[in-house]
Write a protein that holds these residues in place. Structure first.
Motif, short mmCIF file in Angstrom:
data_model
loop_
_atom_site.label_atom_id
_atom_site.label_comp_id
_atom_site.label_asym_id
_atom_site.label_seq_id
_atom_site.Cartn_x
_atom_site.Cartn_y
_atom_site.Cartn_z
N PRO A 46 1.70 19.15 -22.46
CA PRO A 46 1.63 18.31 -21.26
C PRO A 46 1.96 16.85 -21.58
CG PRO A 46 -0.35 19.67 -21.48
CD PRO A 46 0.42 19.81 -22.76
N ALA A 47 2.47 16.15 -20.57
CA ALA A 47 2.91 14.75 -20.74
C ALA A 47 1.85 13.87 -21.39
CB ALA A 47 3.32 14.18 -19.37
N ILE A 48 0.61 14.00 -20.94
CA ILE A 48 -0.47 13.13 -21.45
C ILE A 48 -0.67 13.32 -22.95
CG2 ILE A 48 -2.35 14.74 -20.85
CD1 ILE A 48 -2.57 10.93 -20.38
N ASP A 49 -0.55 14.57 -23.43
CA ASP A 49 -0.71 14.86 -24.86
C ASP A 49 0.46 14.29 -25.67
OD1 ASP A 49 -3.03 16.24 -24.28
OD2 ASP A 49 -2.07 18.21 -24.26
N VAL A 50 1.65 14.35 -25.09
CA VAL A 50 2.83 13.83 -25.79
C VAL A 50 2.72 12.31 -25.94
CG1 VAL A 50 5.35 13.66 -25.79
CG2 VAL A 50 4.24 15.73 -24.89
N VAL A 51 2.28 11.64 -24.86
CA VAL A 51 2.09 10.19 -24.92
C VAL A 51 1.13 9.81 -26.05
CG1 VAL A 51 1.03 8.22 -23.72
CG2 VAL A 51 2.69 9.65 -22.53
N GLU A 52 -0.02 10.49 -26.10
CA GLU A 52 -1.00 10.17 -27.15
C GLU A 52 -0.43 10.41 -28.54
OE1 GLU A 52 -5.52 11.30 -28.74
OE2 GLU A 52 -4.64 12.45 -27.09
N LEU A 53 0.24 11.53 -28.72
CA LEU A 53 0.83 11.91 -30.00
C LEU A 53 1.82 10.85 -30.50
CD1 LEU A 53 1.19 14.45 -32.00
CD2 LEU A 53 3.22 14.95 -30.63
N VAL A 54 2.71 10.42 -29.61
CA VAL A 54 3.76 9.46 -29.98
C VAL A 54 3.17 8.07 -30.25
CG1 VAL A 54 5.83 8.26 -29.16
CG2 VAL A 54 5.60 10.74 -28.83
N VAL A 55 2.25 7.63 -29.42
CA VAL A 55 1.66 6.30 -29.64
C VAL A 55 0.84 6.27 -30.92
CG1 VAL A 55 0.15 4.50 -28.70
CG2 VAL A 55 1.75 5.68 -27.19
N ARG A 56 0.16 7.37 -31.24
CA ARG A 56 -0.56 7.46 -32.53
C ARG A 56 0.40 7.22 -33.70
NH1 ARG A 56 -5.68 10.23 -33.22
NH2 ARG A 56 -4.96 10.77 -35.31
N GLU A 57 1.58 7.82 -33.61
CA GLU A 57 2.58 7.67 -34.66
C GLU A 57 3.01 6.20 -34.79
OE1 GLU A 57 5.17 9.30 -37.66
OE2 GLU A 57 3.46 10.16 -36.60
N LEU A 58 3.19 5.53 -33.64
CA LEU A 58 3.57 4.12 -33.65
C LEU A 58 2.45 3.24 -34.20
CD1 LEU A 58 5.34 4.13 -30.19
CD2 LEU A 58 6.45 3.42 -32.32
N GLU A 59 1.20 3.59 -33.87
CA GLU A 59 0.04 2.83 -34.37
C GLU A 59 -0.13 2.97 -35.88
OE1 GLU A 59 -3.03 3.07 -30.53
OE2 GLU A 59 -3.13 4.59 -32.11
N SER A 60 0.29 4.09 -36.42
CA SER A 60 0.08 4.37 -37.84
C SER A 60 1.10 3.68 -38.73
CB SER A 60 0.11 5.89 -38.09
OG SER A 60 -0.87 6.52 -37.29
N ASP A 61 2.22 3.23 -38.14
CA ASP A 61 3.25 2.55 -38.91
C ASP A 61 3.09 1.04 -38.73
OD1 ASP A 61 5.93 1.33 -39.52
OD2 ASP A 61 6.42 3.44 -39.92
N PRO A 62 3.08 0.26 -39.81
CA PRO A 62 2.82 -1.18 -39.69
C PRO A 62 3.99 -1.99 -39.12
CG PRO A 62 3.18 -0.60 -41.97
CD PRO A 62 3.16 0.69 -41.21
N LEU A 63 5.11 -1.35 -38.78
CA LEU A 63 6.30 -2.09 -38.36
C LEU A 63 6.08 -2.88 -37.06
CD1 LEU A 63 9.25 -2.56 -39.25
CD2 LEU A 63 9.90 -0.80 -37.62
N PHE A 64 5.48 -2.24 -36.06
CA PHE A 64 5.25 -2.92 -34.79
C PHE A 64 3.79 -3.39 -34.68
CE2 PHE A 64 8.77 0.06 -33.35
CZ PHE A 64 9.76 -0.92 -33.42
N ASN A 65 3.53 -4.14 -33.62
CA ASN A 65 2.22 -4.77 -33.45
C ASN A 65 1.23 -3.88 -32.70
OD1 ASN A 65 0.06 -6.50 -32.85
ND2 ASN A 65 1.22 -7.68 -31.36
N SER A 66 0.69 -2.89 -33.42
CA SER A 66 -0.37 -2.03 -32.86
C SER A 66 -0.98 -1.27 -34.03
CB SER A 66 0.20 -1.02 -31.86
OG SER A 66 0.99 -0.06 -32.53
N GLY A 67 -2.26 -0.94 -33.93
CA GLY A 67 -2.90 -0.24 -35.03
C GLY A 67 -2.68 -1.00 -36.33
N ARG A 68 -2.23 -0.28 -37.37
CA ARG A 68 -1.93 -0.93 -38.64
C ARG A 68 -0.74 -1.85 -38.46
NH1 ARG A 68 0.40 0.97 -43.81
NH2 ARG A 68 -0.46 -0.45 -45.37
N GLY A 69 -0.87 -3.12 -38.86
CA GLY A 69 0.20 -4.10 -38.64
C GLY A 69 -0.03 -4.92 -37.38
#
Length: 329
Positions: A46-69
């Motif tokens: 479902p869309a809501i699960d995909v959103v969470e999955l993808v944003v988690r991936e972005l948060e885990s990488d320090p490149l952009f300004n969210s989560g780590r970084g």
């Protein structure tokens, strides 16, 4: 039904002099996140699960300004925020002031699913995270050496810093003092203090026509402790309803004033505009002097984006095979 569609962003207002290597790293991360979302959508998640999955991936990488970084506050600490919204029943969850939660987007999801509330912040949100058993880490985990350097520059320039990935080489040797540091850090001819830094976001419509959106950020470099931007605010940084899902990025204060994400849905509802038309209208008419960008999907499987900054880190894909990753106009 027009099939599924997905878009991701890593923030608007890119420095035109961003080194090619950094541009390439950003594109690779966006491509990786898109592919993750595409395979999840192909597996009928479902869309809501995909959103969470993808944003988690972005948060885990320090490149952009969210989560780590994440960008650092004036105190040199990290205070993160995020929100998520499920358009099918307009359910939402949001969090602010997080200092130890590894993935803020997942705590926002838990606020939506496991609490009677829509928004939790600071000590209460951290306590809720402990009760829910989410992954917790020390605040140091989120702090990168690069951001420590950028905070130092921001303090020297006495400004709130926009693009924390501008190369710092040569800037710390400015001998004329703060004025020249600030002059060196200009974007679109405006001092960086008028901008907000990048945020990450994802919008998805699944094969069933369900829309969802999520946004996550560390906020502004050198921001006052306790400052809250647009990212966790439903209707400002994030919105999803029957018609569309929207995630915004850019100057938070301006996005809040323009209720940017909700306005895209509103002009679709009340003016009958199409998705791209609605995005263009809102960027042009609702930002006043502000700088921002947004990504959006519609229940018909369309994808759209818009920005009035130099660039926006973005990627999008649709079920019929279209895929694009870009930074500039």
């Amino acid at each position: 039904m027009g099939g599924w569609a997905i878009a991701v962003h890593g923030g608007a207002g890119v420095d035109p002099n961003l080194p090619p290597q950094r541009q390439e790293e950003a594109k690779q991360l966006l491509t990786r996140c898109l592919n993750l979302g595409i395979s999840a959508l192909r597996s009928s998640l479902p869309a809501i699960d995909v959103v969470e999955l993808v944003v988690r991936e972005l948060e885990s990488d320090p490149l952009f300004n969210s989560g780590r970084g994440s960008a650092l506050t004036e105190n040199g600490t990290v205070e993160m925020e995020a929100s998520i919204m499920d358009g099918t029943k307009r359910r939402c969850g949001a969090v602010s002031g997080l200092t130890t939660v590894k993935n803020p987007i997942s705590l926002a999801r838990l606020v939506m699913d496991k609490s009677p509330h829509s928004y939790m912040a600071f000590a209460g949100a951290e306590e809720f995270a402990r009760l829910q058993g989410v992954a917790l880490v020390d605040n140091q985990y989120f702090i990168t050496e690069e951001n420590v350097g950028m905070l130092k520059l921001a303090k020297e320039a006495n400004s709130i810093l926009f693009d924390y990935r501008i190369p710092t080489v040569g800037l710390e040797t400015c001998s004329a003092g703060a004025a020249s540091v600030e002059a060196a850090l200009q974007m679109n001819g405006l001092p960086i203090s008028v901008y907000a830094p990048e945020t990450v976001g994802c919008v998805v419509v699944d094969g069933e026509g369900r829309c969802a959106a999520g946004t996550s950020t560390g906020g502004l470099m050198n921001k006052m402790s306790g400052r809250i931007g647009d990212s966790p605010l439903i209707g400002a940084g994030t919105y999803a309803g029957e018609l569309c899902g929207v995630s915004c990025t850019g100057e938070g204060e301006a996005i809040i004033r323009g209720t940017l994400a909700r306005d895209v849905a509103a002009v679709m509802e009340y003016k009958g505009l199409g998705l791209q038309e609605a995005v263009d209208f809102v960027i042009k008419e609702r930002l006043d002097e502000g700088m921002a960008g947004m990504i959006a999907v519609s229940r018909n499987g369309e994808v759209a984006y818009g920005f009035n900054t130099t660039g926006m880190f973005r990627g999008c894909a649709t079920e019929d095979g279209f895929m694009e990753v870009g930074i500039w106009e």
